[in-house]
Design a protein around this motif. Structure first.
Motif, PDB file in Angstrom:
ATOM      1  N   ASN A 123       0.857  -1.191   0.000  1.00  0.00           N
ATOM      2  CA  ASN A 123       0.000   0.000   0.000  1.00  0.00           C
ATOM      3  C   ASN A 123       0.890   1.238   0.000  1.00  0.00           C
ATOM      4  O   ASN A 123       1.533   1.554   1.001  1.00  0.00           O
ATOM      5  N   ASP A 124       0.918   1.934  -1.118  1.00  0.00           N
ATOM      6  CA  ASP A 124       1.729   3.153  -1.219  1.00  0.00           C
ATOM      7  C   ASP A 124       0.849   4.405  -1.200  1.00  0.00           C
ATOM      8  O   ASP A 124       1.292   5.500  -1.556  1.00  0.00           O
ATOM      9  N   GLY A 125      -0.418   4.224  -0.783  1.00  0.00           N
ATOM     10  CA  GLY A 125      -1.335   5.357  -0.726  1.00  0.00           C
ATOM     11  C   GLY A 125      -1.465   5.923   0.681  1.00  0.00           C
ATOM     12  O   GLY A 125      -0.680   5.604   1.582  1.00  0.00           O
ATOM     13  N   ASP A 126      -2.477   6.782   0.863  1.00  0.00           N
ATOM     14  CA  ASP A 126      -2.694   7.460   2.146  1.00  0.00           C
ATOM     15  C   ASP A 126      -3.856   6.882   2.934  1.00  0.00           C
ATOM     16  O   ASP A 126      -4.155   7.346   4.039  1.00  0.00           O
ATOM     17  N   GLU A 127      -4.554   5.900   2.377  1.00  0.00           N
ATOM     18  CA  GLU A 127      -5.674   5.284   3.076  1.00  0.00           C
ATOM     19  C   GLU A 127      -5.557   3.767   3.007  1.00  0.00           C
ATOM     20  O   GLU A 127      -4.759   3.228   2.228  1.00  0.00           O
ATOM     21  N   ASP A 128      -6.352   3.076   3.830  1.00  0.00           N
ATOM     22  CA  ASP A 128      -6.300   1.611   3.845  1.00  0.00           C
ATOM     23  C   ASP A 128      -6.617   1.043   2.468  1.00  0.00           C
ATOM     24  O   ASP A 128      -7.500   1.556   1.750  1.00  0.00           O
ATOM     25  N   LEU A 129      -5.882  -0.014   2.121  1.00  0.00           N
ATOM     26  CA  LEU A 129      -6.186  -0.751   0.897  1.00  0.00           C
ATOM     27  C   LEU A 129      -7.019  -1.965   1.330  1.00  0.00           C
ATOM     28  O   LEU A 129      -6.509  -2.869   2.007  1.00  0.00           O
ATOM     29  N   ASN A 130      -8.293  -1.987   0.963  1.00  0.00           N
ATOM     30  CA  ASN A 130      -9.201  -3.073   1.354  1.00  0.00           C
ATOM     31  C   ASN A 130      -9.481  -3.971   0.155  1.00  0.00           C
ATOM     32  O   ASN A 130      -9.721  -3.487  -0.957  1.00  0.00           O
ATOM     33  N   PHE A 131      -9.489  -5.262   0.380  1.00  0.00           N
ATOM     34  CA  PHE A 131      -9.740  -6.186  -0.723  1.00  0.00           C
ATOM     35  C   PHE A 131     -10.394  -7.463  -0.206  1.00  0.00           C
ATOM     36  O   PHE A 131     -10.303  -7.801   0.985  1.00  0.00           O
ATOM     37  N   VAL A 132     -11.049  -8.171  -1.099  1.00  0.00           N
ATOM     38  CA  VAL A 132     -11.575  -9.508  -0.822  1.00  0.00           C
ATOM     39  C   VAL A 132     -10.672 -10.515  -1.518  1.00  0.00           C
ATOM     40  O   VAL A 132     -10.323 -10.340  -2.692  1.00  0.00           O
ATOM     41  N   ASP A 133     -10.287 -11.526  -0.776  1.00  0.00           N
ATOM     42  CA  ASP A 133      -9.412 -12.580  -1.298  1.00  0.00           C
ATOM     43  C   ASP A 133     -10.258 -13.821  -1.571  1.00  0.00           C
ATOM     44  O   ASP A 133     -10.968 -14.306  -0.686  1.00  0.00           O
ATOM     45  N   VAL A 134     -10.199 -14.333  -2.782  1.00  0.00           N
ATOM     46  CA  VAL A 134     -10.917 -15.547  -3.169  1.00  0.00           C
ATOM     47  C   VAL A 134      -9.882 -16.566  -3.647  1.00  0.00           C
ATOM     48  O   VAL A 134      -9.034 -16.238  -4.485  1.00  0.00           O
ATOM     49  N   PHE A 135      -9.928 -17.780  -3.103  1.00  0.00           N
ATOM     50  CA  PHE A 135      -8.929 -18.773  -3.518  1.00  0.00           C
ATOM     51  C   PHE A 135      -9.578 -20.152  -3.615  1.00  0.00           C
ATOM     52  O   PHE A 135     -10.517 -20.470  -2.895  1.00  0.00           O
TER      53      PHE A 135
END
Length: 435
Positions: free
Chosen positions: A89-101
Protein backbone atom coordinates in the motif's frame (compact mmCIF):
# COMPACT_ATOMS: atom_id res chain seq x y z
CA UNK A 1 -27.68 -19.29 1.29
CA UNK A 2 -24.97 -18.47 3.81
CA UNK A 3 -24.05 -15.09 5.24
CA UNK A 4 -20.70 -14.09 6.82
CA UNK A 5 -20.19 -11.00 8.92
CA UNK A 6 -16.90 -9.57 10.11
CA UNK A 7 -15.75 -6.57 12.10
CA UNK A 8 -12.95 -4.33 10.81
CA UNK A 9 -11.85 -3.94 14.45
CA UNK A 10 -11.44 -7.70 15.01
CA UNK A 11 -8.97 -8.67 12.31
CA UNK A 12 -6.06 -11.06 12.85
CA UNK A 13 -2.55 -10.96 11.45
CA UNK A 14 -1.64 -13.14 8.48
CA UNK A 15 1.19 -12.69 5.97
CA UNK A 16 2.02 -9.36 7.63
CA UNK A 17 -1.38 -7.73 7.05
CA UNK A 18 -4.83 -7.73 8.72
CA UNK A 19 -7.21 -10.47 7.60
CA UNK A 20 -10.66 -11.84 8.48
CA UNK A 21 -11.90 -15.22 7.20
CA UNK A 22 -15.30 -15.05 5.52
CA UNK A 23 -15.95 -18.78 5.19
CA UNK A 24 -15.59 -21.48 2.56
CA UNK A 25 -17.81 -22.07 -0.42
CA UNK A 26 -19.44 -25.40 -1.22
CA UNK A 27 -17.01 -26.05 -4.08
CA UNK A 28 -13.93 -25.65 -1.90
CA UNK A 29 -13.60 -21.95 -2.58
CA UNK A 30 -12.29 -19.82 0.29
CA UNK A 31 -13.04 -16.16 0.99
CA UNK A 32 -11.35 -13.64 3.26
CA UNK A 33 -11.21 -9.89 3.76
CA UNK A 34 -7.84 -8.15 3.82
CA UNK A 35 -6.73 -4.71 4.93
CA UNK A 36 -3.29 -3.25 4.18
CA UNK A 37 -2.49 -0.06 6.10
CA UNK A 38 -0.65 2.82 4.37
CA UNK A 39 3.04 2.06 3.93
CA UNK A 40 2.60 -1.65 4.81
CA UNK A 41 3.83 -4.51 2.61
CA UNK A 42 2.56 -8.07 2.92
CA UNK A 43 5.00 -10.94 3.38
CA UNK A 44 5.93 -12.71 0.14
CA UNK A 45 4.33 -16.12 -0.19
CA UNK A 46 3.24 -18.71 -2.73
CA UNK A 47 0.86 -21.67 -2.56
CA UNK A 48 -0.84 -24.31 -4.67
CA UNK A 49 -4.24 -22.56 -4.89
CA UNK A 50 -5.39 -20.17 -7.58
CA UNK A 51 -6.07 -16.83 -5.88
CA UNK A 52 -7.81 -13.58 -6.81
CA UNK A 53 -7.66 -10.18 -5.09
CA UNK A 54 -10.76 -8.02 -5.61
CA UNK A 55 -9.78 -4.46 -4.64
CA UNK A 56 -12.60 -2.67 -2.80
CA UNK A 57 -10.93 0.64 -1.91
CA UNK A 58 -7.53 2.25 -1.74
CA UNK A 59 -4.57 1.82 -4.08
CA UNK A 60 -1.21 0.14 -4.14
CA UNK A 61 1.06 -2.22 -6.04
CA UNK A 62 1.32 -5.98 -6.52
CA UNK A 63 4.69 -7.61 -7.14
CA UNK A 64 5.01 -11.11 -8.61
CA UNK A 65 7.74 -13.18 -10.20
CA UNK A 66 6.96 -11.39 -13.48
CA UNK A 67 7.09 -7.80 -12.27
CA UNK A 68 5.03 -5.08 -10.58
CA UNK A 69 1.65 -3.56 -11.42
CA UNK A 70 -0.45 -0.78 -9.87
CA UNK A 71 -3.90 -1.59 -8.51
CA UNK A 72 -6.91 0.49 -7.38
CA UNK A 73 -10.54 0.05 -6.43
CA UNK A 74 -12.38 -2.09 -8.97
CA UNK A 75 -9.31 -4.07 -10.08
CA UNK A 76 -9.17 -7.87 -9.87
CA UNK A 77 -5.75 -9.56 -9.80
CA UNK A 78 -5.51 -13.31 -10.49
CA UNK A 79 -2.53 -15.43 -9.35
CA UNK A 80 -1.65 -18.83 -10.77
CA UNK A 81 -0.60 -21.72 -8.48
CA UNK A 82 2.90 -21.22 -6.98
CA UNK A 83 3.14 -17.64 -8.28
CA UNK A 84 4.86 -15.61 -5.55
CA UNK A 85 3.11 -12.35 -4.75
CA UNK A 86 3.45 -9.31 -2.49
CA UNK A 87 0.88 -6.57 -1.86
CA UNK A 88 2.07 -3.05 -0.99
CA UNK A 89 0.00 0.00 0.00
CA UNK A 90 1.73 3.15 -1.22
CA UNK A 91 -1.34 5.36 -0.73
CA UNK A 92 -2.69 7.46 2.15
CA UNK A 93 -5.67 5.28 3.08
CA UNK A 94 -6.30 1.61 3.85
CA UNK A 95 -6.19 -0.75 0.90
CA UNK A 96 -9.20 -3.07 1.35
CA UNK A 97 -9.74 -6.19 -0.72
CA UNK A 98 -11.58 -9.51 -0.82
CA UNK A 99 -9.41 -12.58 -1.30
CA UNK A 100 -10.92 -15.55 -3.17
CA UNK A 101 -8.93 -18.77 -3.52
CA UNK A 102 -9.63 -22.29 -4.75
CA UNK A 103 -7.77 -25.45 -5.73
CA UNK A 104 -7.45 -26.77 -9.25
CA UNK A 105 -5.45 -30.00 -9.24
CA UNK A 106 -4.53 -29.98 -12.93
CA UNK A 107 -3.51 -26.30 -12.88
CA UNK A 108 -1.34 -26.90 -9.81
CA UNK A 109 0.37 -29.90 -11.42
CA UNK A 110 1.00 -27.99 -14.64
CA UNK A 111 2.43 -25.05 -12.69
CA UNK A 112 4.60 -27.30 -10.51
CA UNK A 113 6.09 -28.88 -13.63
CA UNK A 114 7.28 -25.43 -14.73
CA UNK A 115 9.09 -24.72 -11.46
CA UNK A 116 12.81 -25.23 -11.93
CA UNK A 117 14.52 -27.58 -9.51
CA UNK A 118 16.46 -25.60 -6.88
CA UNK A 119 20.19 -25.35 -7.42
CA UNK A 120 20.90 -26.52 -3.90
CA UNK A 121 20.33 -29.78 -2.02
CA UNK A 122 17.19 -30.32 0.03
CA UNK A 123 17.44 -32.30 3.27
CA UNK A 124 14.26 -33.94 4.53
CA UNK A 125 14.46 -35.05 8.16
CA UNK A 126 12.10 -37.49 9.82
CA UNK A 127 12.07 -37.38 13.62
CA UNK A 128 14.91 -39.52 15.04
CA UNK A 129 13.08 -42.35 16.83
CA UNK A 130 13.96 -43.09 20.45
CA UNK A 131 15.45 -46.62 20.50
CA UNK A 132 13.37 -47.93 23.42
CA UNK A 133 11.14 -50.08 21.24
CA UNK A 134 10.52 -50.96 17.61
CA UNK A 135 8.42 -48.71 15.38
CA UNK A 136 4.65 -49.25 15.44
CA UNK A 137 2.11 -48.60 12.70
CA UNK A 138 1.54 -44.99 13.78
CA UNK A 139 5.24 -44.20 13.36
CA UNK A 140 5.42 -45.86 9.97
CA UNK A 141 2.30 -44.23 8.58
CA UNK A 142 3.37 -40.82 9.90
CA UNK A 143 6.81 -39.19 9.69
CA UNK A 144 8.83 -41.98 8.05
CA UNK A 145 6.51 -42.89 5.19
CA UNK A 146 5.67 -39.19 4.76
CA UNK A 147 9.32 -38.17 4.54
CA UNK A 148 10.08 -41.03 2.14
CA UNK A 149 7.22 -40.08 -0.21
CA UNK A 150 8.14 -36.40 -0.06
CA UNK A 151 11.81 -37.08 -0.81
CA UNK A 152 10.95 -39.37 -3.73
CA UNK A 153 8.59 -36.71 -5.11
CA UNK A 154 11.33 -34.08 -4.97
CA UNK A 155 13.85 -36.36 -6.67
CA UNK A 156 11.34 -37.31 -9.39
CA UNK A 157 10.94 -33.60 -10.12
CA UNK A 158 14.66 -33.11 -10.57
CA UNK A 159 15.63 -31.84 -7.10
CA UNK A 160 18.70 -33.11 -5.27
CA UNK A 161 16.87 -34.35 -2.17
CA UNK A 162 17.94 -36.62 0.70
CA UNK A 163 16.02 -38.31 3.53
CA UNK A 164 17.94 -38.28 6.81
CA UNK A 165 17.13 -39.69 10.24
CA UNK A 166 18.83 -41.76 12.93
CA UNK A 167 18.48 -43.12 16.44
CA UNK A 168 17.94 -40.74 19.36
CA UNK A 169 20.19 -42.86 21.60
CA UNK A 170 20.58 -40.43 24.51
CA UNK A 171 16.88 -39.93 25.22
CA UNK A 172 15.88 -40.39 28.86
CA UNK A 173 13.18 -42.85 27.78
CA UNK A 174 15.96 -45.30 26.93
CA UNK A 175 16.84 -45.41 30.65
CA UNK A 176 13.22 -46.17 31.55
CA UNK A 177 13.18 -49.12 29.15
CA UNK A 178 16.55 -50.33 30.45
CA UNK A 179 15.20 -50.28 34.02
CA UNK A 180 12.15 -52.29 32.95
CA UNK A 181 14.31 -54.83 31.09
CA UNK A 182 16.98 -54.98 33.83
CA UNK A 183 19.46 -54.02 31.17
CA UNK A 184 21.70 -51.01 30.46
CA UNK A 185 20.79 -47.94 28.41
CA UNK A 186 23.63 -48.65 25.98
CA UNK A 187 22.42 -52.20 25.29
CA UNK A 188 18.83 -51.05 24.86
CA UNK A 189 19.82 -48.25 22.49
CA UNK A 190 21.98 -50.53 20.34
CA UNK A 191 19.32 -53.24 20.16
CA UNK A 192 16.38 -51.06 19.22
CA UNK A 193 18.36 -48.81 16.88
CA UNK A 194 19.06 -51.97 14.87
CA UNK A 195 15.39 -53.00 15.08
CA UNK A 196 14.23 -49.59 13.89
CA UNK A 197 16.66 -49.57 10.98
CA UNK A 198 15.55 -53.07 9.96
CA UNK A 199 11.87 -52.12 10.13
CA UNK A 200 12.42 -49.08 7.92
CA UNK A 201 14.19 -51.35 5.44
CA UNK A 202 11.23 -53.78 5.41
CA UNK A 203 8.98 -50.79 4.68
CA UNK A 204 11.22 -49.97 1.70
CA UNK A 205 11.71 -46.55 3.26
CA UNK A 206 14.80 -45.09 1.62
CA UNK A 207 17.13 -43.44 4.15
CA UNK A 208 20.18 -41.75 2.64
CA UNK A 209 21.83 -41.26 6.04
CA UNK A 210 20.80 -43.10 9.22
CA UNK A 211 22.86 -41.73 12.11
CA UNK A 212 23.64 -44.02 15.04
CA UNK A 213 24.55 -41.24 17.48
CA UNK A 214 26.07 -43.58 20.04
CA UNK A 215 28.14 -45.39 17.44
CA UNK A 216 29.82 -42.35 15.83
CA UNK A 217 33.02 -41.31 17.60
CA UNK A 218 33.08 -37.83 16.05
CA UNK A 219 29.46 -37.12 17.00
CA UNK A 220 30.25 -36.46 20.67
CA UNK A 221 33.04 -34.03 19.82
CA UNK A 222 30.74 -32.20 17.40
CA UNK A 223 28.04 -31.87 20.07
CA UNK A 224 30.52 -30.55 22.65
CA UNK A 225 31.64 -27.85 20.22
CA UNK A 226 28.04 -26.90 19.41
CA UNK A 227 27.07 -26.83 23.08
CA UNK A 228 30.08 -24.64 23.90
CA UNK A 229 28.94 -22.23 21.17
CA UNK A 230 25.39 -22.30 22.53
CA UNK A 231 26.57 -21.30 26.00
CA UNK A 232 28.11 -18.16 24.50
CA UNK A 233 24.72 -17.06 23.15
CA UNK A 234 23.26 -13.90 24.62
CA UNK A 235 19.96 -15.79 24.98
CA UNK A 236 21.47 -18.35 27.40
CA UNK A 237 22.09 -17.78 31.11
CA UNK A 238 23.60 -20.20 33.63
CA UNK A 239 21.79 -19.73 36.92
CA UNK A 240 19.97 -21.43 39.78
CA UNK A 241 16.35 -22.15 38.93
CA UNK A 242 13.47 -24.24 40.35
CA UNK A 243 13.51 -27.97 39.63
CA UNK A 244 11.54 -30.99 40.79
CA UNK A 245 12.79 -33.81 43.02
CA UNK A 246 11.31 -37.07 44.32
CA UNK A 247 10.30 -36.63 47.98
CA UNK A 248 11.52 -40.12 48.96
CA UNK A 249 14.53 -40.92 46.77
CA UNK A 250 15.71 -37.36 46.17
CA UNK A 251 16.03 -38.12 42.44
CA UNK A 252 15.95 -35.22 39.99
CA UNK A 253 12.73 -35.54 37.96
CA UNK A 254 12.25 -34.77 34.27
CA UNK A 255 10.69 -36.29 31.14
CA UNK A 256 9.44 -39.89 31.88
CA UNK A 257 10.09 -39.56 35.64
CA UNK A 258 7.26 -37.08 36.16
CA UNK A 259 3.73 -36.40 34.91
CA UNK A 260 0.85 -34.04 35.59
CA UNK A 261 -1.34 -31.46 33.92
CA UNK A 262 0.05 -29.19 31.21
CA UNK A 263 0.30 -25.57 32.42
CA UNK A 264 -0.67 -24.42 28.92
CA UNK A 265 -3.66 -26.54 27.84
CA UNK A 266 -4.51 -28.51 31.01
CA UNK A 267 -4.21 -31.94 29.36
CA UNK A 268 -2.25 -34.83 30.89
CA UNK A 269 1.43 -34.32 30.10
CA UNK A 270 4.83 -35.81 30.78
CA UNK A 271 7.79 -33.88 32.02
CA UNK A 272 9.12 -31.07 29.79
CA UNK A 273 6.67 -31.47 26.91
CA UNK A 274 2.93 -31.82 26.37
CA UNK A 275 2.05 -34.34 23.65
CA UNK A 276 -1.40 -32.78 23.21
CA UNK A 277 -0.53 -29.14 22.49
CA UNK A 278 3.26 -29.29 22.03
CA UNK A 279 4.01 -26.72 24.74
CA UNK A 280 7.11 -27.13 26.91
CA UNK A 281 6.86 -27.27 30.67
CA UNK A 282 9.40 -26.94 33.46
CA UNK A 283 8.13 -29.97 35.46
CA UNK A 284 7.66 -27.96 38.65
CA UNK A 285 4.86 -25.99 36.92
CA UNK A 286 2.78 -29.11 36.13
CA UNK A 287 -0.58 -29.38 37.86
CA UNK A 288 -1.34 -32.41 40.07
CA UNK A 289 2.28 -33.45 39.56
CA UNK A 290 3.34 -37.06 40.25
CA UNK A 291 6.71 -38.84 40.43
CA UNK A 292 7.42 -42.20 38.81
CA UNK A 293 9.69 -43.21 41.70
CA UNK A 294 7.36 -42.90 44.71
CA UNK A 295 3.80 -42.07 45.74
CA UNK A 296 4.80 -38.95 47.66
CA UNK A 297 4.22 -35.53 46.12
CA UNK A 298 7.47 -34.27 44.52
CA UNK A 299 9.38 -31.41 46.09
CA UNK A 300 10.63 -28.22 44.46
CA UNK A 301 14.36 -27.48 44.82
CA UNK A 302 16.96 -25.57 42.84
CA UNK A 303 19.58 -26.61 40.26
CA UNK A 304 22.23 -24.57 38.49
CA UNK A 305 21.69 -25.08 34.75
CA UNK A 306 22.06 -23.17 31.48
CA UNK A 307 18.66 -21.97 30.27
CA UNK A 308 17.43 -20.56 26.97
CA UNK A 309 15.39 -17.38 27.49
CA UNK A 310 12.69 -17.63 24.82
CA UNK A 311 11.82 -13.94 25.14
CA UNK A 312 15.21 -13.08 23.61
CA UNK A 313 14.63 -15.47 20.71
CA UNK A 314 11.21 -14.47 19.41
CA UNK A 315 12.53 -12.12 16.71
CA UNK A 316 14.55 -14.96 15.18
CA UNK A 317 11.73 -17.44 15.78
CA UNK A 318 9.25 -15.20 13.97
CA UNK A 319 11.65 -14.79 11.06
CA UNK A 320 12.03 -18.57 10.79
CA UNK A 321 8.29 -19.24 11.03
CA UNK A 322 7.59 -16.76 8.23
CA UNK A 323 10.24 -18.31 6.00
CA UNK A 324 9.30 -21.93 6.68
CA UNK A 325 5.56 -21.81 6.03
CA UNK A 326 4.84 -23.38 9.42
CA UNK A 327 1.27 -24.63 9.96
CA UNK A 328 -1.24 -22.56 11.90
CA UNK A 329 -0.96 -24.84 14.92
CA UNK A 330 2.71 -23.97 15.31
CA UNK A 331 2.02 -20.26 14.97
CA UNK A 332 -0.65 -20.61 17.64
CA UNK A 333 1.75 -22.47 19.93
CA UNK A 334 4.31 -19.66 19.88
CA UNK A 335 1.58 -17.07 20.34
CA UNK A 336 0.57 -18.88 23.54
CA UNK A 337 4.17 -19.24 24.70
CA UNK A 338 4.62 -15.48 24.42
CA UNK A 339 1.91 -15.07 27.04
CA UNK A 340 3.94 -17.08 29.57
CA UNK A 341 6.26 -14.39 30.89
CA UNK A 342 9.89 -15.20 31.70
CA UNK A 343 9.79 -18.67 30.14
CA UNK A 344 13.34 -20.05 30.13
CA UNK A 345 13.94 -23.66 29.03
CA UNK A 346 16.77 -25.71 30.66
CA UNK A 347 19.33 -27.04 28.17
CA UNK A 348 20.87 -29.64 30.49
CA UNK A 349 19.63 -32.05 33.14
CA UNK A 350 21.34 -33.99 35.97
CA UNK A 351 21.57 -37.58 34.67
CA UNK A 352 23.93 -40.52 34.21
CA UNK A 353 22.78 -41.09 30.62
CA UNK A 354 23.55 -38.65 27.82
CA UNK A 355 26.35 -36.54 26.42
CA UNK A 356 28.21 -34.79 29.29
CA UNK A 357 27.59 -31.05 29.49
CA UNK A 358 31.02 -29.44 29.59
CA UNK A 359 31.61 -27.48 32.81
CA UNK A 360 28.49 -28.82 34.52
CA UNK A 361 29.45 -31.86 36.59
CA UNK A 362 26.83 -34.62 36.62
CA UNK A 363 24.69 -33.01 33.92
CA UNK A 364 24.04 -34.04 30.32
CA UNK A 365 22.96 -32.10 27.23
CA UNK A 366 19.19 -32.33 26.90
CA UNK A 367 18.20 -34.55 23.98
CA UNK A 368 16.19 -31.81 22.21
CA UNK A 369 18.99 -29.29 21.59
CA UNK A 370 21.25 -32.26 20.91
CA UNK A 371 18.82 -33.38 18.20
CA UNK A 372 18.87 -29.94 16.57
CA UNK A 373 22.66 -30.01 16.32
CA UNK A 374 22.43 -33.65 15.24
CA UNK A 375 20.55 -32.56 12.10
CA UNK A 376 23.56 -30.44 11.11
CA UNK A 377 25.98 -33.27 11.89
CA UNK A 378 23.93 -35.70 9.80
CA UNK A 379 24.16 -33.37 6.78
CA UNK A 380 27.92 -33.18 7.26
CA UNK A 381 28.14 -36.99 7.63
CA UNK A 382 26.11 -37.52 4.46
CA UNK A 383 28.41 -35.10 2.66
CA UNK A 384 31.43 -37.19 3.65
CA UNK A 385 29.77 -40.33 2.28
CA UNK A 386 28.97 -38.58 -1.00
CA UNK A 387 32.32 -36.83 -1.30
CA UNK A 388 30.69 -33.40 -0.89
CA UNK A 389 32.09 -30.54 1.19
CA UNK A 390 28.98 -29.88 3.30
CA UNK A 391 30.37 -28.31 6.46
CA UNK A 392 28.43 -26.82 9.35
CA UNK A 393 30.71 -23.79 9.52
CA UNK A 394 30.92 -23.20 5.76
CA UNK A 395 27.41 -22.88 4.28
CA UNK A 396 28.74 -20.70 1.45
CA UNK A 397 30.39 -23.72 -0.17
CA UNK A 398 26.98 -25.07 -1.18
CA UNK A 399 24.87 -21.96 -1.16
CA UNK A 400 21.81 -21.75 1.02
CA UNK A 401 20.63 -25.20 2.10
CA UNK A 402 16.95 -26.12 2.26
CA UNK A 403 15.92 -28.25 5.23
CA UNK A 404 12.49 -29.82 5.65
CA UNK A 405 11.45 -31.75 8.73
CA UNK A 406 8.68 -34.27 9.21
CA UNK A 407 8.25 -34.72 12.93
CA UNK A 408 5.57 -36.23 15.14
CA UNK A 409 5.50 -33.68 17.95
CA UNK A 410 3.21 -30.71 17.38
CA UNK A 411 5.77 -28.13 18.47
CA UNK A 412 8.36 -29.12 15.88
CA UNK A 413 6.46 -30.03 12.75
CA UNK A 414 7.65 -27.96 9.81
CA UNK A 415 7.56 -28.26 6.06
CA UNK A 416 10.06 -25.93 4.41
CA UNK A 417 10.70 -26.23 0.70
CA UNK A 418 11.76 -23.85 -2.05
CA UNK A 419 9.01 -25.25 -4.30
CA UNK A 420 6.05 -23.78 -2.45
CA UNK A 421 4.76 -22.55 0.89
CA UNK A 422 1.61 -24.49 1.85
CA UNK A 423 -1.24 -22.87 3.76
CA UNK A 424 -1.19 -25.72 6.27
CA UNK A 425 0.75 -28.90 6.99
CA UNK A 426 -0.06 -32.18 8.72
CA UNK A 427 1.00 -32.68 12.30
CA UNK A 428 1.24 -35.64 14.63
CA UNK A 429 3.11 -36.98 17.62
CA UNK A 430 6.77 -37.68 18.05
CA UNK A 431 7.82 -41.30 17.58
CA UNK A 432 9.56 -42.65 20.64
CA UNK A 433 9.06 -46.39 20.61
CA UNK A 434 7.36 -47.60 23.77
CA UNK A 435 7.03 -44.85 26.37
Amino acid sequence: MRKSTFSRTELSRAFGIDVATLGTGSAGTGFSFGKVAPGVTSEPHRHDEIEAFVVLSGAGKVRTDLGEISIKAGDVVLFDPFEAHVLHNDGDEDLNFVDVFWRDGKAALDAAAQVAAPGRPIFVFSAPPTPNGDLHLGHLSGPYLGADVYTRFLRMNGAEAYHLTGSDDYQSYVVTRADADQSTPAKVARHYAHEVRTTLGLLDCEIHSFLHTMGDAAYGEFQVACFRSLLRSTAVDVSESPALFDAVTGDYLYEPDVSGLCPDCGASAGGNICEDCGAPNLCHDLGAVRSRHSAEAPLVGFVRRPELDLERCYVNIDRHLRASGAPVRILDLFARLRQRADLSVPLTHPSNWGLPAEGLRGQVIWAWPEMAFGFLYNIQALGRMLGRDWMRRCPATTGRLSISSVSTIPSTTLYSTPLFMPRCSPTGRRGSGIT
